[in-house]
Design an enzyme around this catalytic site. Structure first.
Site, PDB file in Angstrom:
ATOM      1  N   PHE A 189     -11.849  -7.633  13.595  1.00  0.00           N
ATOM      2  CA  PHE A 189     -10.741  -8.074  12.745  1.00  0.00           C
ATOM      3  C   PHE A 189     -10.408  -6.977  11.723  1.00  0.00           C
ATOM      4  O   PHE A 189     -11.279  -6.483  11.022  1.00  0.00           O
ATOM      5  CB  PHE A 189     -11.133  -9.370  12.018  1.00  0.00           C
ATOM      6  CG  PHE A 189     -10.073  -9.839  11.052  1.00  0.00           C
ATOM      7  CD1 PHE A 189      -8.836 -10.280  11.507  1.00  0.00           C
ATOM      8  CD2 PHE A 189     -10.294  -9.811   9.687  1.00  0.00           C
ATOM      9  CE1 PHE A 189      -7.854 -10.696  10.620  1.00  0.00           C
ATOM     10  CE2 PHE A 189      -9.318 -10.222   8.791  1.00  0.00           C
ATOM     11  CZ  PHE A 189      -8.090 -10.661   9.255  1.00  0.00           C
ATOM     12  N   GLN A 190      -9.153  -6.601  11.676  1.00  0.00           N
ATOM     13  CA  GLN A 190      -8.641  -5.562  10.771  1.00  0.00           C
ATOM     14  C   GLN A 190      -9.350  -4.225  10.936  1.00  0.00           C
ATOM     15  O   GLN A 190      -9.531  -3.480   9.984  1.00  0.00           O
ATOM     16  CB  GLN A 190      -8.675  -6.034   9.311  1.00  0.00           C
ATOM     17  CG  GLN A 190      -7.667  -7.158   9.061  1.00  0.00           C
ATOM     18  CD  GLN A 190      -7.399  -7.437   7.595  1.00  0.00           C
ATOM     19  OE1 GLN A 190      -8.255  -7.232   6.747  1.00  0.00           O
ATOM     20  NE2 GLN A 190      -6.205  -7.921   7.296  1.00  0.00           N
ATOM     21  N   MET A 209      24.291   9.105   2.745  1.00  0.00           N
ATOM     22  CA  MET A 209      24.212  10.414   3.410  1.00  0.00           C
ATOM     23  C   MET A 209      24.489  10.284   4.902  1.00  0.00           C
ATOM     24  O   MET A 209      25.174  11.119   5.495  1.00  0.00           O
ATOM     25  CB  MET A 209      22.833  11.039   3.164  1.00  0.00           C
ATOM     26  CG  MET A 209      22.730  12.479   3.617  1.00  0.00           C
ATOM     27  SD  MET A 209      23.925  13.536   2.784  1.00  0.00           S
ATOM     28  CE  MET A 209      22.953  14.168   1.415  1.00  0.00           C
ATOM     29  N   LYS A 249     -17.753  -1.177   5.213  1.00  0.00           N
ATOM     30  CA  LYS A 249     -18.097  -2.179   4.208  1.00  0.00           C
ATOM     31  C   LYS A 249     -19.608  -2.144   3.891  1.00  0.00           C
ATOM     32  O   LYS A 249     -20.012  -2.260   2.729  1.00  0.00           O
ATOM     33  CB  LYS A 249     -17.700  -3.562   4.741  1.00  0.00           C
ATOM     34  CG  LYS A 249     -17.621  -4.623   3.645  1.00  0.00           C
ATOM     35  CD  LYS A 249     -16.931  -5.867   4.158  1.00  0.00           C
ATOM     36  CE  LYS A 249     -16.860  -6.926   3.073  1.00  0.00           C
ATOM     37  NZ  LYS A 249     -16.192  -8.144   3.518  1.00  0.00           N
ATOM     38  N   GLU A 291       0.821  -1.218   0.000  1.00  0.00           N
ATOM     39  CA  GLU A 291       0.000   0.000   0.000  1.00  0.00           C
ATOM     40  C   GLU A 291       0.852   1.264   0.000  1.00  0.00           C
ATOM     41  O   GLU A 291       0.456   2.288  -0.559  1.00  0.00           O
ATOM     42  CB  GLU A 291      -0.943   0.011   1.210  1.00  0.00           C
ATOM     43  CG  GLU A 291      -2.062  -1.022   1.122  1.00  0.00           C
ATOM     44  CD  GLU A 291      -1.673  -2.393   1.652  1.00  0.00           C
ATOM     45  OE1 GLU A 291      -0.482  -2.603   1.964  1.00  0.00           O
ATOM     46  OE2 GLU A 291      -2.559  -3.263   1.749  1.00  0.00           O
TER      47      GLU A 291
END
Lengths: 176, 577
Positions: B129-130, B492, B179, B67
């Protein structure tokens, strides 16, 4: 510009939307500034919330903070004021054993002198309400604590400014 | 969520059509002109993905491998095209993986819409969940965010989101959608948003501020312009060039302002900031009027604020009032859109040339050329330098390529030595300095501008942070060019360790894998260059290739980037070695 820390009252006019408290408080949090008190409620304008936030900082800091607050999409306008520029009050409630009200004459005098108001009385306890400046509330707390306070709760500062805030005119222009 | 406050103008679409929330989201995208979205499916966003299936001819969905890659790809898409980039993820870990991209887009003012799926509204707050509070998590890194729990709110919220993301100072917006709201059917009608009561995207410009700015510039003996990305975002490149040329004013740029004016323009005096050019940094503390345009005085630009341009009158052209006098006090703030304010300034400017002042820039450039640039571009050492690779990219692309960089030494070298001829040719992670940005951002940029050559220039460290996006390149066949400048160090950080931590190279050496095999594993053409004699032909082969191409160049291990303003030093204390 004043570079000395002092108390400022911040007034913010916003849309009444979910999540804004998180955004506003984060602005203070990021700069490690403690909020002394916060109050949010309906304002004089329909559908517009007014926030009153009390903070201690320098004028240089507060100006930048106001800029960051106004940048939020749902903030309509933010202002800051010094102590001299506002009329402000806090409100508090004391819950105290009822016996004391009848047995301690001194308590009755304190209530009378402080202009506190008895909200309710029953056999077990009575509730006092006091509105005023923080110093007045503090004084009443000190006086009553000698007798025992069952519960105490105070509100955040609420304030109005002595001078006009151009918010209503501004909203009218935005809506036109 | 609470019903949106009066935010939209009268609906332009009066006809309604019954559909699910998920389909409505796609209709919103199409109404806003979105043709490509980047994302990754998962449970809570499945209704939307199911609807993508039916709209493949109108809306391309690019499956990234992470993502974070989706957000950076959407950023690359937005930065090169000036359109809104769109990234999609599911709830929970999908949503939290967007945060780096959101933070990057927030600090670099990139218009982005991120849509995240959320658990069903009856499960909100139950640690389902999630489930994560992505609205809470993303609040500090979004210009605006919100959650939708009812399908009927979709058109209003999306219209508002697109308006907020791209108006005024652009930024990322996150919309979290449950959802059940994706499944729910409602009567869809869409009206674009063009005003929000509480939101003033462009502050009003006062004629007085323009006049005050013109007067100060006309009276200046040593004026200096420093422009930033505001010029690019405001599409004010022509206006800026006209001001520079009429006023005869030396002009420098911040890293995100790069390419707005051609690098080779005689009044373009280079980059300011920590690894910018010698002359504009040094002379910042000598100019009498500093004209800042669409830049925000980042600490990487100013160095020690207490010793930054103290002798100069500061004029600040800026769209975001919160940036004015935030870091550097503006004597003359000019609020507004840079395209309009610069156009208003132009007729009030006197034609000037400042030959002596410009000679100072030329003399200092010569010093930098002798001490740094010549050695970087034409090294006498055996090891390849990053600069000579950039030089070859300039040559073999006729300076037309868009260069996408990560953060670190390669980024500074690329920005210093890229010969930009066209605006929106520099896509880099500026304010956040995000390792892993370049590879996915290049994918997005190439998809938005298929006619342009897009070259990702990346260090070996940053490359491995999002190396999985080679899979996206493999699957989509997007012909992006990837150049990894491999010094087997986090260069760097190693440079800082060398200069400020007694060469204690703690955890900066990298034992790298065989990058060529990895690229080939994804069926991407690949070549390794270890010798100078092979560089030009390899870059040429890469640029001529009409497919994706991976080029690894082994550069000198302990090469440093100079000039450099050490942290806490003044800009005029810039070091050449």
């Amino acid at each position: 510009m004043e570079n000395k820390e002092q108390l400022y009252t911040v007034s913010i006019y916003t849309e009444n939307n979910i999540g804004l408290l998180n955004r506003i408080s984060a602005i203070f949090q990021r700069r490690h500034i403690n909020i002394e008190s916060i109050n949010t409620s309906a304002s004089e304008i329909e559908d517009v919330s007014r926030w009153t936030i009390l903070v201690k900082m320098t004028e240089v800091q507060i100006k930048k903070i106001i800029g960051q607050i106004e940048k939020q999409v749902e903030v309509i306008k933010a202002f800051y004021h010094t102590e001299d520029e506002t009329i402000y009050q806090e409100s508090c409630l004391f819950k105290i054993k009822s016996d004391l009200l009848f047995e301690e004459r001194q308590i009755q005098n304190i209530i009378k002198d402080s202009n506190a108001r008895i909200v309710t009385v029953n056999k077990e306890y009575f509730v006092l309400e006091k509105s005023g400046r923080r110093s007045e509330v503090d004084l009443l707390y000190r006086e009553l604590s000698a007798f025992g306070i069952l519960q105490f709760n105070r509100s955040g500062r609420i304030a109005v400014t002595k001078d006009a805030m151009e918010i209503t005119k501004m909203l009218a222009a935005l809506n036109s | 969520m609470k019903e949106q406050t009066a935010t939209q103008t009268a609906p332009s679409a009066t006809t309604t059509e019954r559909m699910s929330g998920a389909e409505a989201i796609i209709k919103c995208f199409l109404a806003e002109g979105v043709d490509t979205v980047f994302g990754y499916p998962g449970g809570a966003i499945m209704p939307l993905y199911d609807k993508f299936y039916g709209y493949q001819d109108q809306l391309k969905h690019i499956l990234t491998r992470h993502e974070q890659g989706a957000t950076h790809a959407a950023q690359g898409y937005a930065r090169i095209s000036n359109k809104v980039g769109v990234a999609i993820a599911t709830s929970g870990p999908g949503a939290t993986n967007l945060i780096t991209g959101l933070a990057d887009a927030m600090i670099d003012s990139t218009p982005l819409i991120c849509v995240t799926g959320q658990v069903g509204s009856h499960l909100l707050g139950t640690d389902a969940f999630q489930e994560t509070d992505i609205v809470g998590i993303s609040t500090p890194v979004t210009k605006w965010n919100t959650q939708i729990t009812k399908a009927a709110d979709i058109p209003t919220v999306f219209a508002k989101a697109f308006y907020i993301a791209q108006s005024g100072r652009p930024g990322p917006v996150l919309i979290d959608i449950t959802k059940d709201a994706q499944f729910e059917e409602f009567d869809f009608a869409y009206a674009k948003c063009n005003s929000i009561r509480s939101y003033v995207p462009v502050p009003e410009t006062t004629q007085g501020s323009i006049e005050a700015a013109a007067k100060a510039i006309n009276e200046a003996k040593k004026p200096l312009i420093v422009w930033g990305q505001g010029v690019v975002l405001g599409e004010a490149e022509e206006e800026l060039l006209a001001v520079i040329e009429k006023g005869g004013i030396p002009a420098a740029w911040t890293i995100l302002g790069a390419s707005a004016v051609p690098t080779s323009h005689e009044l373009n005096v280079g980059m300011v900031g920590m690894h910018g050019n010698y002359a504009p940094n040094l002379l910042t503390n000598e100019c009498d009027v500093l004209i800042a345009i669409g830049m925000r005085f980042d600490d990487r630009v100013t160095g020690d604020l207490s010793r930054y341009a103290k002798q100069a009158k500061i004029i600040h052209f800026e769209i975001d009032p919160a940036e004015v006098s935030k870091n550097v006090h503006a004597d003359i703030p000019v609020l507004g859109d840079s395209k309009k304010t610069l156009a208003a300034l132009l007729p009030l400017l006197e034609e000037k040339t400042y030959p002596e002042w410009r000679q100072q820039f030329a003399d200092l450039y010569q010093v930098e050329l002798d001490k740094v640039i010549n050695d970087d571009m034409n090294p006498k050492t055996e090891g390849l330098t990053m600069a000579e690779v950039i030089q070859q990219i300039n040559k073999k692309s006729a300076s037309k390529a868009a260069i996408v960089t990560d953060v670190g030494q390669h980024q500074m070298v690329a920005c210093r030595y890229a010969d930009f001829k066209q605006t929106r040719s520099n896509i880099t992670s500026g304010g956040l300095g995000t390792m892993g940005f370049a590879l996915p951002a290049a994918i997005g940029a190439k998809m938005a501008a298929p006619d342009r050559q897009v070259v990702a220039v990346i260090g070996d460290g940053g490359y491995q942070m999002t190396i999985q996006e080679l899979g996206t390149i493999f699957q989509t066949k997007v012909p992006v060019k990837i150049v990894v400048l491999n010094n087997e160090y986090l260069g760097m950080v190693r440079q800082w360790q060398q200069l400020f931590f007694d060469k204690r190279y703690a955890s900066t050496e990298m034992i790298n894998p065989d990058f060529i095999k990895i690229a080939e594993g994804y069926n991407i053409k690949a070549k390794l260059v270890t010798d100078r004699k092979d560089l030009a032909s390899a870059v040429e082969e890469m640029m001529k290739c009409d497919e994706a191409y991976f080029l690894e160049v082994r550069v000198e291990k302990e090469g440093n980037v100079f000039p450099m303003i050490p942290t806490g030093a003044a800009v005029s204390e810039i070091r050449l070695e």
